[in-house]
Design an enzyme around this catalytic site. Structure first.
Site, PDB file in Angstrom:
ATOM      1  N   LYS A 281       0.830  -1.206   0.000  1.00 33.43           N
ATOM      2  CA  LYS A 281       0.000   0.000   0.000  1.00 33.43           C
ATOM      3  C   LYS A 281       0.861   1.252   0.000  1.00 33.43           C
ATOM      4  CE  LYS A 281      -4.028  -1.756   2.543  1.00 33.43           C
ATOM      5  NZ  LYS A 281      -5.014  -1.552   1.477  1.00 33.43           N
ATOM      6  N   ARG A 355     -10.611 -11.285   1.686  1.00 35.16           N
ATOM      7  CA  ARG A 355     -11.455 -12.331   1.110  1.00 35.16           C
ATOM      8  C   ARG A 355     -10.774 -13.694   1.189  1.00 35.16           C
ATOM      9  NH1 ARG A 355     -11.632  -9.096  -4.464  1.00 35.16           N
ATOM     10  NH2 ARG A 355     -11.346  -7.426  -2.936  1.00 35.16           N
TER      11      ARG A 355
HETATM   12  N1  BES Z   1      -8.303  -3.575   4.224  1.00 37.65           N
HETATM   13  C1  BES Z   1      -8.422  -3.183   2.873  1.00 37.65           C
HETATM   14  C2  BES Z   1      -9.705  -2.429   2.576  1.00 37.65           C
HETATM   15  C3  BES Z   1      -9.819  -1.044   3.140  1.00 37.65           C
HETATM   16  C4  BES Z   1      -9.431   0.046   2.405  1.00 37.65           C
HETATM   17  C5  BES Z   1     -10.382  -0.839   4.384  1.00 37.65           C
HETATM   18  C6  BES Z   1      -9.575   1.315   2.913  1.00 37.65           C
HETATM   19  C7  BES Z   1     -10.520   0.432   4.905  1.00 37.65           C
HETATM   20  C8  BES Z   1     -10.129   1.510   4.149  1.00 37.65           C
HETATM   21  C9  BES Z   1      -8.402  -4.408   1.965  1.00 37.65           C
HETATM   22  O1  BES Z   1      -7.633  -5.463   2.399  1.00 37.65           O
HETATM   23  C10 BES Z   1      -7.832  -3.968   0.655  1.00 37.65           C
HETATM   24  O2  BES Z   1      -6.690  -3.617   0.632  1.00 37.65           O
HETATM   25  N2  BES Z   1      -8.645  -3.995  -0.397  1.00 37.65           N
HETATM   26  C11 BES Z   1      -8.224  -3.589  -1.677  1.00 37.65           C
HETATM   27  C12 BES Z   1      -8.799  -4.556  -2.667  1.00 37.65           C
HETATM   28  C13 BES Z   1      -8.262  -4.353  -4.059  1.00 37.65           C
HETATM   29  C14 BES Z   1      -6.801  -4.744  -4.100  1.00 37.65           C
HETATM   30  C15 BES Z   1      -9.066  -5.202  -4.998  1.00 37.65           C
HETATM   31  C16 BES Z   1      -8.737  -2.171  -1.920  1.00 37.65           C
HETATM   32  O3  BES Z   1      -9.865  -1.865  -1.491  1.00 37.65           O
HETATM   33  O4  BES Z   1      -8.006  -1.385  -2.470  1.00 37.65           O
HETATM   34 MN    MN Z   2      -5.626  -5.317   1.766  1.00 32.95          MN
END
Ligand code: BES
Ligand code: MN
Ligand code: ZN
Length: 498
Positions: A281, A355
């Protein structure tokens, strides 16, 4: 905290403080008029002088009014009478408790005007008062080294006026609201902790502690990495393999219903820190990924509420918990793993890890032959884009279950909104090399995540709640909100009653 109803004349109540509403423009609700009359018009005089604007949430403490047993009156602005809503009513209660918490007031009788809508009946007046009181008295379990502010003196809250016929309903409301309050604190305390304190093992110990407090009704089992391997949870193991911190799979069981009656299974995402893994990230706000175990904390808190109330319902809580880290041992984009269900997954993005741990937990849920399965997860940024911080997302393979959750959210003012989980979205998860990919591009990202989970819940009544936007706040107010514990508690209380 003791909660009671009041029915008698308000000027005679023997409490430290009366909490009285005032409308913008100086109009006084009935109860405040009574207080005003008993005190010889002192409140009307004050508002007419223009010293209290009575915007919703404004407060002013006045003391030693004549004609009252209470030494203090806290005036609380309720805004314009015509625009008083449930939401504004809740806000005014919150503001009142917050103001009281800064004083030495030990007992307070609430006499705020209720919105006209009939759904704020005596039960909900009491339930919401107890929940809001708990929320307003919550102090973050911070790790600051300075002296802690002294705790609020408030120990007794009266809500009213409640008629004699409504007293029993109100008492039930207090009992439920107080238990939800305990749940709110449990959830926020866990979710606010940093990831170096709140590890998977820490969550497992929190679950063990809960079970110990309810030895008759609660059982806990914690699977370590070896046991997780025996369950062939290949997707869960793929996420944890890059971390030094060992994973845990927590199973909590509340046995309140008839032996053998189908349980409600709650599944909570327990990523104690989400770096994104190799699909790392961006740095800004990455610290907030300590909240990525909010679903897990919600499940532990929901079982806390259920056992506080000893609900006559069987409830199982499942929490897969680990970190998502990059390292020399971490999974890489393109790697293919086998889930506990036997389906293979091509991991195209290691940041779509929630997931992956959930799909193995959902498969584990099958052995309980559940009446319903609900998973709760900070799953996608896309859900934040879609619904913001106001509604949690609900997706389901069963519309009546989705409806039940949305309705529970409406009643408890912890709202949720259903998104359409049609087959079209599942088709977007096609992979050339495995049964499915773990991501499907940007469009409809909240729903394709739900569709992924849907491939593991066939034949079970299942709903997925995406709480990425509602579980915590950013910025100056950074911290866990305690959502969606009110919604889930309402869902379980209703299930237990039917
Ligand atoms: N934990 C995150 C989702 C999230 C994002 C929660 C912002 C709270 C605030 C999750 O694991 C994630 O990183 N999801 C990705 C999925 C994508 C790679 C398809 C996302 O939402 O960017
Ligand atoms: Mn994630
Ligand atoms: Zn995550």
């Amino acid at each position: 905290m003791r909660f009671e109803v009041w029915t008698r004349e308000i000027s005679r109540l023997n409490v430290d403080c009366l909490v009285a509403g005032v409308f913008e423009g100086g109009e006084l609700p009935d109860e405040t008029r009574q207080i005003d009359k008993a005190s010889g018009g002192r409140i009307a005089a004050l508002t007419q002088r223009g010293d209290f604007a009575a915007r919703n949430g404004d407060t002013l403490l006045v003391t030693d009014l004549p004609g009252l047993r209470a030494k203090r009156v806290l005036l609380v602005g309720q805004g314009a009478r015509a625009s008083l809503s449930r939401k504004l009513w809740r806000r005014s209660v919150f503001a009142a408790v917050s103001a009281i918490a800064r004083t030495r007031i030990g007992s307070a009788a609430f006499a705020l005007a209720r919105p006209a809508s009939s759904d704020l009946d005596d039960y909900w007046l009491a339930r919401a008062t107890a929940e809001i009181t708990a929320a307003a008295l919550y102090r973050v379990n911070d790790l600051k080294s300075g002296k802690k502010p002294r705790p609020a003196a408030l120990a007794r809250v009266l809500a009213g006026p409640v008629s004699a016929s409504g007293a029993a309903a109100a008492r039930r409301g207090f009992t439920h609201g107080a238990a939800v309050g305990v749940g709110i604190h449990a959830l926020r305390n866990l979710a606010n902790l940093p990831s170096n304190v709140c590890t998977p093992s820490y969550l497992a110990n929190a679950a063990r502690g809960l079970a110990k407090r309810h030895p008759k009704s609660m059982r806990v089992r914690v699977l370590d990495e070896r046991a997780i391997r025996r369950e062939r949870m290949g997707c869960f193991l793929a996420v944890t393999q890059g971390s030094e911190e060992p994973p845990r799979f927590i199973v909590l069981e509340h046995r309140g219903g008839k032996a053998g009656s189908a349980p409600v299974v709650l599944v909570g995402k327990g990523i104690t820190f989400d770096t994104g893994g190799i699909s790392l990230k961006d740095p800004p706000a990455m610290d907030e990924m300590k909240f990525d175990m909010s679903g897990a904390a919600t499940v532990i808190a929901a079982l806390t509420v259920v056992s506080e109330l000893d609900l006559p319902l069987n409830v199982v809580g499942l929490v897969p918990t680990c970190e998502n880290m990059p390292s020399g041992r971490a999974i890489k984009p393109g790697d293919i793993v086998t889930s506990a269900s036997g389906q293979t997954v091509e991991i195209l993005n290691t940041d779509a890890e929630g997931r992956l741990i959930l799909c193995d937990a959902l498969h584990y849920a099958r052995r309980f032959k559940p009446a319903a399965v609900v998973d709760i997860a900070t799953l996608t940024g896309a859900c934040v884009v879609a619904l913001g911080a106001h509604h949690s997302g609900v997706m389901a393979n069963d519309d009546s279950l989705a409806h039940e959750l949305v309705e529970s959210g409406r009643r408890s003012d912890d709202r949720a909104w259903q998104l359409p989980l049609t087959d079209d979205y599942a088709d977007q998860l096609k992979s050339n090399f495995a049964d499915m990919a773990n991501v499907a591009g940007r469009d409809g990202g909240a729903i394709t995540a739900g569709a992924f989970l849907g491939k593991y819940t066939k034949g079970m009544k299942w709903a997925h709640m995406d709480i990425a936007g509602t579980a915590y706040l950013s910025g100056a107010q950074k911290g866990s909100t305690g959502r969606p514990i009110s919604l889930l508690s309402e869902f379980l209380i209703q299930r237990a009653a039917r």
